[in-house]
Design a protein around this motif. Structure first.
Motif, PDB file in Angstrom:
ATOM      1  N   LEU A  48      -6.767 -28.804 -15.340  1.00  0.00           N
ATOM      2  CA  LEU A  48      -7.761 -29.390 -16.240  1.00  0.00           C
ATOM      3  C   LEU A  48      -7.136 -29.809 -17.564  1.00  0.00           C
ATOM      4  CD1 LEU A  48     -10.686 -30.127 -16.779  1.00  0.00           C
ATOM      5  CD2 LEU A  48     -11.050 -27.788 -17.578  1.00  0.00           C
ATOM      6  N   ASP A  49      -6.328 -28.943 -18.150  1.00  0.00           N
ATOM      7  CA  ASP A  49      -5.725 -29.267 -19.437  1.00  0.00           C
ATOM      8  C   ASP A  49      -4.787 -30.469 -19.340  1.00  0.00           C
ATOM      9  OD1 ASP A  49      -7.132 -27.270 -20.618  1.00  0.00           O
ATOM     10  OD2 ASP A  49      -5.450 -25.899 -20.884  1.00  0.00           O
ATOM     11  N   ALA A  50      -4.090 -30.593 -18.220  1.00  0.00           N
ATOM     12  CA  ALA A  50      -3.208 -31.751 -18.045  1.00  0.00           C
ATOM     13  C   ALA A  50      -4.023 -33.040 -17.973  1.00  0.00           C
ATOM     14  CB  ALA A  50      -2.371 -31.583 -16.780  1.00  0.00           C
ATOM     15  N   LEU A  51      -5.168 -32.995 -17.304  1.00  0.00           N
ATOM     16  CA  LEU A  51      -6.014 -34.181 -17.206  1.00  0.00           C
ATOM     17  C   LEU A  51      -6.648 -34.534 -18.554  1.00  0.00           C
ATOM     18  CD1 LEU A  51      -7.835 -33.561 -13.798  1.00  0.00           C
ATOM     19  CD2 LEU A  51      -6.014 -35.198 -14.276  1.00  0.00           C
ATOM     20  N   ILE A  52      -6.967 -33.517 -19.348  1.00  0.00           N
ATOM     21  CA  ILE A  52      -7.624 -33.765 -20.636  1.00  0.00           C
ATOM     22  C   ILE A  52      -6.632 -34.212 -21.703  1.00  0.00           C
ATOM     23  CG2 ILE A  52      -8.903 -32.709 -22.540  1.00  0.00           C
ATOM     24  CD1 ILE A  52     -10.239 -30.878 -20.522  1.00  0.00           C
TER      25      ILE A  52
END
Length: 314
Positions: free
Chosen positions: A73-77
């Motif tokens: 999730l953090d990589a996508l955000i």
């Protein structure tokens, strides 16, 4: 994607062979048939997609027991501009694996991906309370390492696929604490939004302009006013300052729907920045409910436009 945009490898996902990710990917006939790139970690999967080395990155993003896969999730955000193309949800079935001759009374160590180990906590407490737990990069890596070591005192928690691939034996089946456990995976690409299917989900991240009382309520009111159902709401640290959060929101509907488009426009205009993560077919939700909401909104828009058309131009 057009043939001219094809990469040397088409889909990247977490390896080695036999992971849950591979099991999920193999449920998709079109993805199962193309060339695959197996990566050592989830960040590597998403980096391969963002850099254009593959057309799609395929990764777990959420588990019904353990919650969000934060690294994905953090990589996508924060790290990549990738768009979700589809989601895949599979049941989680975990098995205790061993080499030939292994048995419960011989097991001194259990190796697996920490998330998988956590999902079998009750079983381990009841059946292997004194076993040492060892972390592996994935359930498949645990099975592979066990097959290489041929250690009769070590067991791995893994999938049926990994058991088959690495020639291990089933010591115990379905050892997960919650039989209803499921994991959600997404396929992401550098560009492209799938056409509306009639049963879609949109994922966004909202960054508030100001941290003030009622700001989140104001954002949520935009969805409530349009009867848009939210299927996920989660806060994530922005990594800028302590107490500074953004909001991940999954909502029913497609950005091509007038209802959804109007809502997102209003949020950007009044509340903050929005990072669009994609509109894509969903495995859940009600096609009839989504259609009725969009129809009602269109009728309301037609009504207001008719009224505005009566305003004197002088």
């Amino acid at each position: 994607m057009t043939s001219s945009a094809r990469s040397e490898c088409n889909v990247a996902y977490l390896g080695p062979p036999g992971t849950f990710t591979e099991e999920a990917l193999l449920t998709q006939p079109d993805l199962a048939e193309v060339e695959h790139l197996l990566c050592r970690s989830i960040p590597e999967v998403l980096e391969a997609a963002a850099a254009g080395r593959v057309e799609l990155g395929f990764t777990a993003i959420e588990n019904s027991i353990e919650g969000t896969v934060n690294v994905a999730l953090d990589a996508l955000i924060f790290e990549h501009d990738l768009l979700i193309q589809r989601e895949v949800v599979i049941d989680v079935r975990l098995h205790l694996l061993g080499i030939s001759g292994a048995s419960m009374d011989k097991i001194q160590r259990v190796i697996s991906f920490p998330v998988a180990t956590a999902q079998c906590r009750r079983y381990l407490i009841d059946n292997l309370p004194h076993a040492e737990e060892i972390a592996a990069n994935s359930t498949a890596a645990a099975a592979r390492d066990l097959a290489i070591s041929q250690d009769v005192a070590t067991a791995a928690i893994g999938t049926a696929l990994s058991q088959e691939i690495y020639g291990l034996e089933l010591i115990a089946t379905d050892i997960e604490d919650h039989p209803e456990n499921q994991t959600r995976f997404v396929a992401v690409s550098k560009s492209g939004v799938p056409a509306p299917s009639g049963n879609d989900k949109t994922s966004i991240v909202v960054f508030q302009r100001a941290d003030r009382s009622g700001s989140l309520m104001g954002i949520l009111a935009e969805f409530a006013a349009r009867s848009i159902n939210l299927t996920k709401l989660e806060s994530r640290p922005t990594k800028k300052a302590l107490g500074d959060y953004c909001f991940l929101i999954d909502l029913e509907g497609h950005v091509a729907d007038q209802l959804v488009a109007d809502c997102l426009t209003s949020i950007v205009a009044k509340h903050g920045e929005v990072k669009f993560l994609g509109s894509y077919p969903t495995t859940r939700g009600s096609e009839e409910q989504n259609s009725n909401a969009s129809t009602a909104w269109t009728e309301a828009q037609d009504w207001i436009e008719e009224l505005r058309g009566q305003v004197d131009s002088d």
